[in-house]
Scaffold this motif. Structure first.
Motif, mmCIF file in Angstrom:
data_model
loop_
_atom_site.group_PDB
_atom_site.id
_atom_site.type_symbol
_atom_site.label_atom_id
_atom_site.label_comp_id
_atom_site.label_asym_id
_atom_site.label_seq_id
_atom_site.Cartn_x
_atom_site.Cartn_y
_atom_site.Cartn_z
ATOM 1 N N THR A 1 -6.705 3.567 13.060
ATOM 2 C CA THR A 1 -5.105 3.484 12.911
ATOM 3 C C THR A 1 -4.919 2.673 11.711
ATOM 4 N N MET A 2 -3.862 3.070 10.788
ATOM 5 C CA MET A 2 -3.695 2.433 9.494
ATOM 6 C C MET A 2 -2.053 1.915 9.671
ATOM 7 N N MET A 3 -1.904 0.635 9.295
ATOM 8 C CA MET A 3 -0.349 0.153 8.945
ATOM 9 C C MET A 3 -0.423 0.155 7.473
ATOM 10 N N LEU A 4 0.734 0.789 6.980
ATOM 11 C CA LEU A 4 0.821 0.436 5.527
ATOM 12 C C LEU A 4 2.325 -0.110 4.824
ATOM 13 N N ASP A 5 1.996 -0.945 4.280
ATOM 14 C CA ASP A 5 3.324 -1.483 3.778
ATOM 15 C C ASP A 5 3.522 -0.832 2.452
ATOM 16 N N ARG B 1 5.323 0.065 -1.274
ATOM 17 C CA ARG B 1 5.890 -0.844 -2.237
ATOM 18 C C ARG B 1 7.437 -0.735 -2.000
ATOM 19 N N ARG B 2 8.013 0.250 -1.624
ATOM 20 C CA ARG B 2 9.597 0.383 -1.285
ATOM 21 C C ARG B 2 10.083 -0.306 -0.262
ATOM 22 N N GLY B 3 9.253 -0.954 0.547
ATOM 23 C CA GLY B 3 9.998 -1.749 1.682
ATOM 24 C C GLY B 3 9.564 -1.024 3.004
ATOM 25 N N ILE B 4 9.118 0.184 2.774
ATOM 26 C CA ILE B 4 8.916 1.122 4.290
ATOM 27 C C ILE B 4 7.652 0.670 4.703
ATOM 28 N N THR B 5 7.725 0.878 6.006
ATOM 29 C CA THR B 5 6.119 0.428 6.979
ATOM 30 C C THR B 5 5.920 1.735 7.469
ATOM 31 N N SER B 6 4.627 2.204 7.303
ATOM 32 C CA SER B 6 4.005 3.540 7.929
ATOM 33 C C SER B 6 2.785 3.050 8.861
ATOM 34 N N VAL B 7 2.858 3.969 9.908
ATOM 35 C CA VAL B 7 1.529 4.063 10.816
ATOM 36 C C VAL B 7 1.175 5.514 10.363
ATOM 37 N N VAL B 8 -0.327 5.351 9.976
ATOM 38 C CA VAL B 8 -1.095 6.648 9.947
ATOM 39 C C VAL B 8 -2.100 6.548 10.847
ATOM 40 N N ASP B 9 -2.157 7.461 11.897
ATOM 41 C CA ASP B 9 -3.155 7.422 12.767
ATOM 42 C C ASP B 9 -3.848 8.701 12.789
#
Ligand code: NAD
Ligand code: 89Y
Length: 343
Positions: free
Chosen positions: A213-217, A219-227
């Motif tokens: 499970t990865m949480m990505l910040d 650069r455009r201010g979006i937060t995403s979760v890649v699981d």
């Protein structure tokens, strides 16, 4: 327009898809193949009617007579083969993961840049038609400004029978499959500043991690979760579907199991069937991946002809591979890792 002649190195499990894809590609054909395993070389040569066959990549390049090379071997051989191609000045496609380490990946990109040779990583998941349909919907502005996303791949499909090496490496799911999901996150939400990751091994018969499970910040201010998981037993096995959730200021997008794309906006909810075409040579459930192979290969030829850098060039792919490295470091240290540490 002249036909681009290609040579393919590595006649294993996945290369068969690439060979089928090349048959469909407009403006290219494979004229020579290479595998150090004579049985695999013979099987692919006979199936696709290729008479120029080599067990040594050095001999293949020395003989020449082709305009590009498609490297479909496993990761350990990628750097030596890409560097060999660069020495011969041959435009190169290299399968993912580009390399076992960032140092190798950077050296490969540098070798091709110095030789003036185009390098594309066969990062095909962003070429899957459901993913492209989702991207088009986001770009249409229907859901407004995106602020959150999820890229999810959860399955219990037996990938080890076709690709036994996946069970033996210290690194597994992030390097093999998560890399695609991380690339999709970059494709949809832009480049990433930092990564926070957690991993687990559930299947005791394999060496590496099968859940991540990865949480990505971004650069455009979006937060995403890649699981991603190969330990998730669902009532209907979704392999190899990547599912999406995207929230925007004006609505939401969901790519759900069964290739259903939901776009919910002020105008209502539109549900579209985005199941990929079943190409004549394809076999479900792999048809999603198989179609993307054809599409990325056509992109390569179109870029070669136009003198354009491919979307998943070596240079671009360093940013995806940096997410793989950052994920492993984050999981090992239990803290957030800036992606810049790798670039
Ligand atoms: P495989 O082991 O089945 O096939 C690799 C082949 O390469 C073998 O036949 C081996 O003999 C040959 N080979 C290795 N080193 C060589 C060398 N130096 N010279 C000549 N031949 C050599 O592996 P696979 O499952 O087909 O995977 C190949 C690559 O494709 C991997 O990097 C894997 O991650 C990738 N892959 C990508 C996708 C995708 O959707 N993009 C899917 C599956 C696999
Ligand atoms: O190797 C992997 C890939 O790239 O796509 C799916 C896969 O074959 C198994 O995880």
């Amino acid at each position: 327009m002249a036909i681009q002649k290609g040579a393919l190195i590595g006649c294993g499990f996945f290369a068969v898809n690439q060979m089928h894809g090349w048959r469909d590609t407009e403006g290219a054909r494979i004229v020579a193949i290479c595998d150090r395993d004579p049985a695999r070389l013979r099987a692919v040569g006979d199936e696709f009617g290729i008479t120029r066959r080599y067990t040594s990549a050095e001999d293949l390049f020395a003989d020449g007579g082709f305009d590009f090379v498609d490297i479909a071997t496993t990761v350990r051989s990628h750097r030596p083969l890409v560097e060999l191609a660069a020495r011969y000045g041959i435009p190169t496609i290299c399968q993912k993961p580009i390399a076992p380490t960032m140092e190798d990946a950077k050296a490969m990109v540098a070798a091709c840049a110095e030789a003036g040779v185009p390098l594309m990583v066969h990062e095909n998941f962003r070429w899957q038609s459901p993913i492209r349909a989702a991207k088009a919907a986001i770009d249409s502005g229907a859901i407004g400004e995106v602020f959150w996303g999820r890229v999810s791949f959860r399955s219990a499909y037996d990938v080890y029978s076709g690709q036994p090496y996946l069970a033996t490496g210290k690194r597994f799911i992030i390097e093999d499959l998560g890399i695609h999901a991380l690339d999709i996150a970059r494709y949809l939400f832009g480049d990433v500043a930092s990564v926070t990751a957690r991993t687990r091994r559930v299947n005791s018969r394999i060496v590496g991690e099968d859940v991540a499970t990865m949480m990505l910040d971004h650069r455009r201010g979006i937060t995403s979760v890649v699981d991603c998981s190969y330990a998730t037993r669902l009532p209907v096995e979704p392999f190899p579907e990547t599912l999406l959730e995207v929230d925007g200021s004006k609505g939401t997008l969901r790519l759900s199991q069964g290739y259903r794309l939901h776009v919910h906006s002020r105008d209502g909810t539109e549900v579209t069937d985005v199941e990929p075409r079943l190409l004549p040579w394809a076999s479900p459930p792999w048809h999603n991946i198989q179609e993307s192979v054809s599409l990325i290969q056509q992109h390569w030829v179109d870029c070669l002809r136009a003198g354009r850098e491919p979307d998943t060039s070596g240079r671009d792919n360093l940013k995806t591979f940096a997410l793989v490295e950052a994920s492993y470091r984050s999981a090992a240290k239990g803290k957030t890792v800036p992606v810049e540490e790798f670039l």
